[in-house]
Design an enzyme around this catalytic site. Structure first.
Site, mmCIF file in Angstrom:
data_model
loop_
_atom_site.group_PDB
_atom_site.id
_atom_site.type_symbol
_atom_site.label_atom_id
_atom_site.label_comp_id
_atom_site.label_asym_id
_atom_site.label_seq_id
_atom_site.Cartn_x
_atom_site.Cartn_y
_atom_site.Cartn_z
ATOM 1 N N SER A 2 -6.487 11.085 -2.264
ATOM 2 C CA SER A 2 -6.643 11.764 -0.978
ATOM 3 C C SER A 2 -5.667 12.931 -0.845
ATOM 4 O O SER A 2 -6.006 13.975 -0.272
ATOM 5 C CB SER A 2 -6.441 10.772 0.170
ATOM 6 O OG SER A 2 -5.148 10.191 0.112
ATOM 7 N N LYS B 90 0.834 -1.204 0.000
ATOM 8 C CA LYS B 90 0.000 0.000 0.000
ATOM 9 C C LYS B 90 0.867 1.252 0.000
ATOM 10 O O LYS B 90 0.546 2.248 -0.654
ATOM 11 C CB LYS B 90 -0.931 0.004 1.225
ATOM 12 C CG LYS B 90 -1.875 1.215 1.291
ATOM 13 C CD LYS B 90 -2.827 1.236 0.114
ATOM 14 C CE LYS B 90 -3.672 2.517 0.061
ATOM 15 N NZ LYS B 90 -4.543 2.699 1.206
ATOM 16 N N ASN C 67 -0.491 9.128 -5.170
ATOM 17 C CA ASN C 67 -0.780 10.393 -4.486
ATOM 18 C C ASN C 67 0.097 11.551 -4.964
ATOM 19 O O ASN C 67 -0.424 12.581 -5.396
ATOM 20 C CB ASN C 67 -0.674 10.204 -2.972
ATOM 21 C CG ASN C 67 -1.943 9.643 -2.372
ATOM 22 O OD1 ASN C 67 -2.987 10.282 -2.374
ATOM 23 N ND2 ASN C 67 -1.870 8.431 -1.852
ATOM 24 N N GLU D 282 -0.119 14.071 3.576
ATOM 25 C CA GLU D 282 0.633 13.018 4.248
ATOM 26 C C GLU D 282 1.930 12.685 3.501
ATOM 27 O O GLU D 282 2.432 11.565 3.592
ATOM 28 C CB GLU D 282 -0.238 11.760 4.369
ATOM 29 C CG GLU D 282 -1.413 11.926 5.313
ATOM 30 C CD GLU D 282 -2.216 10.645 5.470
ATOM 31 O OE1 GLU D 282 -2.183 10.046 6.555
ATOM 32 O OE2 GLU D 282 -2.876 10.244 4.487
ATOM 33 N N ASN E 150 -6.836 9.719 -10.772
ATOM 34 C CA ASN E 150 -5.941 8.563 -10.746
ATOM 35 C C ASN E 150 -5.723 7.915 -12.111
ATOM 36 O O ASN E 150 -4.615 7.517 -12.459
ATOM 37 C CB ASN E 150 -6.489 7.510 -9.772
ATOM 38 C CG ASN E 150 -6.505 7.996 -8.334
ATOM 39 O OD1 ASN E 150 -6.074 9.103 -8.030
ATOM 40 N ND2 ASN E 150 -7.015 7.168 -7.440
#
Length: 285
Positions: A236, A169, A177, A248, A187
């Site tokens: 995200s 992942k 991302n 992130e 995407n």
């Protein structure tokens, strides 16, 4: 809310919110689940503002961003040690933080679904994937004890070894991302545009040199499959950029850069992507 909607069809689910207004709406109207913007389900749930009742649960699923975890650590340490905790954050940088918790059982999970929150009580399930679950600490019979979802659109797969699912992942997140942020695309464009695809392959080669996980071609094809399965999704990280939130990137590419440094690996494309996202993030914020 995605977890609450699917697990709430078979279990009594409590949603702990950061705002009183959101808890009030969920309590009054339930969670509204849109499935690929065509089908709507409304699922009743108990929502609470703050942490009232958090020590009375059978299991806690922690669904905050990785960079918000440090703020929750003191609260989680106050949870009875017998209550299992399940973490579903992106990246792997938070694993060291989990080692500081006293809980007897800690689970980690990766989530392949595409989902978007539309408002305080509405979530759109745009891309059907699966939840991968593994035990990080303790003894826990996942198939027997973890909450069940009987909806085929929310499958839960159990794995014996957590590092494999989390690394897979991490690699998908590290490619999809940042690149969707840099190119400002959904995407699927990473596969459809041959130039974006070339950079995706280049970054994959660098990441695989650090994490040589199984068959290279199979792994790359699985990441391409995620792009295709969620082709209409906004990642995200891109959503965070669009809405002026912190990303992130440090938990994902930042973690990979630290591992690369320890191994003495040269990852110029990864470094470039990291710096570009950090620059875009600063401009948007």
């Amino acid at each position: 809310m995605l977890f609450g909607a699917y697990l709430g069809q078979n279990h009594a689910v409590t949603i702990f919110t950061r705002r009183h207004e959101q808890a009030q709406k969920i309590n009054e109207l339930g969670i509204s689940l849109f499935i690929k913007e065509a089908e709507e389900k409304v699922i009743a749930a108990d929502a609470r503002f703050g942490d009232s009742g958090i020590t009375d649960q059978d299991i806690l699923i922690i669904a905050v961003k990785q960079y918000d975890l440090p703020q929750l650590i003191s609260l989680l340490r106050s949870v009875p040690t017998a209550i299992p905790l399940c973490f579903i954050q992106n990246g792997m940088g938070h694993l060291e933080l989990l080692n500081t918790l006293p809980q007897e059982t800690i689970l980690v999970s990766t989530v392949e679904h595409g989902a978007k929150r539309l408002d305080d009580r509405t979530v759109s399930h745009n891309g059907v994937g699966q939840m991968n679950l593994s035990v990080y600490k303790g003894n826990y019979d996942m198939e027997e004890r973890f909450p069940k979802s009987y909806d085929p659109r929310f499958p839960i797969c159990f794995h014996e070894e957590y590092r494999t699912i989390m690394t897979k992942k991490l690699m998908a997140n590290a490619l999809i991302n940042p690149l969707t942020v840099i190119f400002q695309v959904k995407n699927g464009r990473l596969v459809d545009n041959p130039y974006y695809y070339e950079l995706l392959k280049l970054m994959f080669e660098e990441i695989y040199s650090i994490f040589p996980l199984g068959d290279k071609e199979v792994l790359f094809n699985s990441i391409i499959g995620i792009c295709k399965n969620t082709k209409q999704n906004t990642s995200s990280m891109l959503k965070d950029i669009q809405e002026g939130r912190k990303t992130e990137i440090d938990a994902i590419l930042g973690y990979i850069l630290k591992v690369a440094e320890r191994k003495g690996a040269k990852v110029k494309a990864i470094q470039m992507a990291y710096v570009m996202v950090k620059g875009i993030e600063q401009e948007r914020r």
